[in-house]
Design a protein around this motif. Structure first.
Motif, mmCIF file in Angstrom:
data_model
loop_
_atom_site.group_PDB
_atom_site.id
_atom_site.type_symbol
_atom_site.label_atom_id
_atom_site.label_comp_id
_atom_site.label_asym_id
_atom_site.label_seq_id
_atom_site.Cartn_x
_atom_site.Cartn_y
_atom_site.Cartn_z
ATOM 1 N N GLU A 1 56.180 39.659 -41.112
ATOM 2 C CA GLU A 1 55.429 38.721 -40.273
ATOM 3 C C GLU A 1 56.241 38.365 -39.019
ATOM 4 O O GLU A 1 55.679 38.256 -37.916
ATOM 5 C CB GLU A 1 55.077 37.453 -41.059
ATOM 6 C CG GLU A 1 54.488 36.303 -40.247
ATOM 7 C CD GLU A 1 53.167 36.637 -39.533
ATOM 8 O OE1 GLU A 1 52.542 37.661 -39.858
ATOM 9 O OE2 GLU A 1 52.784 35.860 -38.627
ATOM 10 N N HIS B 1 58.409 40.294 -37.474
ATOM 11 C CA HIS B 1 58.279 41.453 -36.574
ATOM 12 C C HIS B 1 56.909 41.447 -35.885
ATOM 13 O O HIS B 1 56.798 41.716 -34.690
ATOM 14 C CB HIS B 1 58.451 42.766 -37.351
ATOM 15 C CG HIS B 1 59.870 43.184 -37.544
ATOM 16 N ND1 HIS B 1 60.610 42.818 -38.641
ATOM 17 C CD2 HIS B 1 60.696 43.926 -36.772
ATOM 18 C CE1 HIS B 1 61.833 43.331 -38.543
ATOM 19 N NE2 HIS B 1 61.908 44.004 -37.412
ATOM 20 N N ARG B 2 55.873 41.165 -36.672
ATOM 21 C CA ARG B 2 54.519 41.176 -36.112
ATOM 22 C C ARG B 2 54.392 40.173 -34.980
ATOM 23 O O ARG B 2 53.842 40.479 -33.918
ATOM 24 C CB ARG B 2 53.498 40.868 -37.218
ATOM 25 C CG ARG B 2 52.040 41.125 -36.807
ATOM 26 C CD ARG B 2 51.051 40.414 -37.708
ATOM 27 N NE ARG B 2 51.155 38.959 -37.619
ATOM 28 C CZ ARG B 2 50.712 38.223 -36.605
ATOM 29 N NH1 ARG B 2 50.123 38.790 -35.575
ATOM 30 N NH2 ARG B 2 50.874 36.906 -36.593
ATOM 31 N N ARG B 3 54.925 38.970 -35.188
ATOM 32 C CA ARG B 3 54.830 37.933 -34.152
ATOM 33 C C ARG B 3 55.546 38.347 -32.871
ATOM 34 O O ARG B 3 55.035 38.146 -31.767
ATOM 35 C CB ARG B 3 55.464 36.627 -34.662
ATOM 36 C CG ARG B 3 54.627 35.949 -35.709
ATOM 37 C CD ARG B 3 55.226 34.620 -36.099
ATOM 38 N NE ARG B 3 54.364 33.990 -37.098
ATOM 39 C CZ ARG B 3 54.412 32.706 -37.421
ATOM 40 N NH1 ARG B 3 55.296 31.911 -36.837
ATOM 41 N NH2 ARG B 3 53.597 32.221 -38.319
ATOM 42 N N LEU C 1 56.284 41.408 -31.805
ATOM 43 C CA LEU C 1 55.615 42.510 -31.116
ATOM 44 C C LEU C 1 54.284 42.061 -30.517
ATOM 45 O O LEU C 1 53.918 42.485 -29.412
ATOM 46 C CB LEU C 1 55.399 43.683 -32.082
ATOM 47 C CG LEU C 1 56.698 44.331 -32.564
ATOM 48 C CD1 LEU C 1 56.410 45.372 -33.638
ATOM 49 C CD2 LEU C 1 57.433 44.980 -31.395
ATOM 50 N N ALA C 2 53.562 41.189 -31.231
ATOM 51 C CA ALA C 2 52.264 40.716 -30.731
ATOM 52 C C ALA C 2 52.442 39.981 -29.409
ATOM 53 O O ALA C 2 51.576 40.055 -28.531
ATOM 54 C CB ALA C 2 51.604 39.804 -31.764
ATOM 55 N N GLU D 1 51.703 45.238 -30.870
ATOM 56 C CA GLU D 1 51.368 45.356 -32.294
ATOM 57 C C GLU D 1 50.946 46.788 -32.593
ATOM 58 O O GLU D 1 50.122 47.364 -31.892
ATOM 59 C CB GLU D 1 50.207 44.412 -32.631
ATOM 60 C CG GLU D 1 50.647 43.181 -33.378
ATOM 61 C CD GLU D 1 49.475 42.268 -33.650
ATOM 62 O OE1 GLU D 1 48.658 42.094 -32.730
ATOM 63 O OE2 GLU D 1 49.379 41.760 -34.773
#
Ligand SMILES: [Zn+2]
Length: 266
Positions: free
Chosen positions: A61, A63-65, A67-68, A73
């Motif tokens: 999560e 990493h996702r934040r 990259l987003a 993403e």
């Protein structure tokens, strides 16, 4: 060489707090603090390290934040299995999903849309951009990597792969442990003496009363880059151990901590 925090801009967005290098405003990039993620103590909160005991779902999560925030993403982010060496990986294509991570401490590319991402907690982040080619690079320099010249090896790789001129390569030395916080023994100094001239080393190491040394790892990496011909070097001059409220520090937190991220993409 310039130093001091001025070209670095502290930025806050959606809870994420990170530093941007203002000369690189055209590139997606940032050096992230520990703020804005979901991990609990002692990894609070934007921990990107998958092998430090934190829950895999929390690390994913985080990493996702990150990259987003850049609209990346699902992008084929390139990262490494850090081994405290000096090998440099050249990326001519995006890594295949699920492929094993290359074991190395530096990577370079001239391909757009391959974000480089590495993780740190006291070791020196080294980010490189040559706007002439263009090409980028990133390296992770702990004491072993510093003594093996991972900084200069990355520059050499950019010269060989992309015909970069050292004078046109811009370097950013990221948050890392300062000399006051980094006491080392004779084993580390012995390794440094093999790489650095005695008079240079004398400026980067102070002997303590009990036969140990206070070592300036970021300064040694700046020196290695200057010796490689770089003239555009900016040092963030932020200590991870002095500022473990903002960054992760392996030393200051007794090894029970996370890893912050540096991201750079063409
Ligand atoms: Zn410090």
């Amino acid at each position: 060489m310039d130093s001091g925090a001025e070209p670095l801009e502290r930025t806050e967005a959606q809870g994420l707090v990170y530093y941007r290098h203002s000369p690189w405003s055209s590139l997606p990039h940032g050096i992230f603090t520990r703020h804005g993620g979901v991990s609990p103590a002692p990894w609070q909160s934007l921990n990107l390290g998958a092998s430090v005991g934190d829950a895999p779902a929390a690390v994913a999560e985080n990493h996702r934040r990150l990259l987003a925030h850049f609209g990346l993403e699902g992008a084929a982010v390139s990262t490494l299995w850090l081994v405290h060496g000096a090998d440099v990986i050249r990326l001519d294509a995006a890594p295949k999903p699920g492929a094993a991570l290359p074991k190395a401490d530096a990577m370079i590319t001239d391909q757009p849309h391959i974000p480089l991402l590495l993780r740190f907690a006291d070791c020196v982040p080294l980010l490189f951009y040559d706007p002439e080619r263009p090409a980028i690079g990133m390296a992770h320099a702990g004491w072993r990597g510093t003594a093996q010249g991972v900084a200069a090896r990355t520059i050499q790789a950019m010269q060989e792969a992309y015909r970069c001129q050292p004078r046109s390569i811009q370097a950013l030395v990221g948050p890392s442990i300062c000399a006051s916080c980094y006491e080392v023994g004779e084993d580390v100094m012995k390794a440094m003496r093999k790489r650095f001239a005695a008079e240079s080393l004398a400026e980067c190491a102070v002997a303590t009363a009990d036969g140990r040394w206070l070592l300036d790892l970021p300064a040694l990496n700046r020196l290695d880059l200057q010796n490689a011909g770089l003239v555009q070097i900016h040092d963030a001059a932020i200590c991870t151990a002095c500022r473990c409220d903002d960054f992760y520090s392996h030393r200051a937190e007794g090894g029970r901590t996370g890893r912050f991220g540096a991201l750079l993409s063409l």
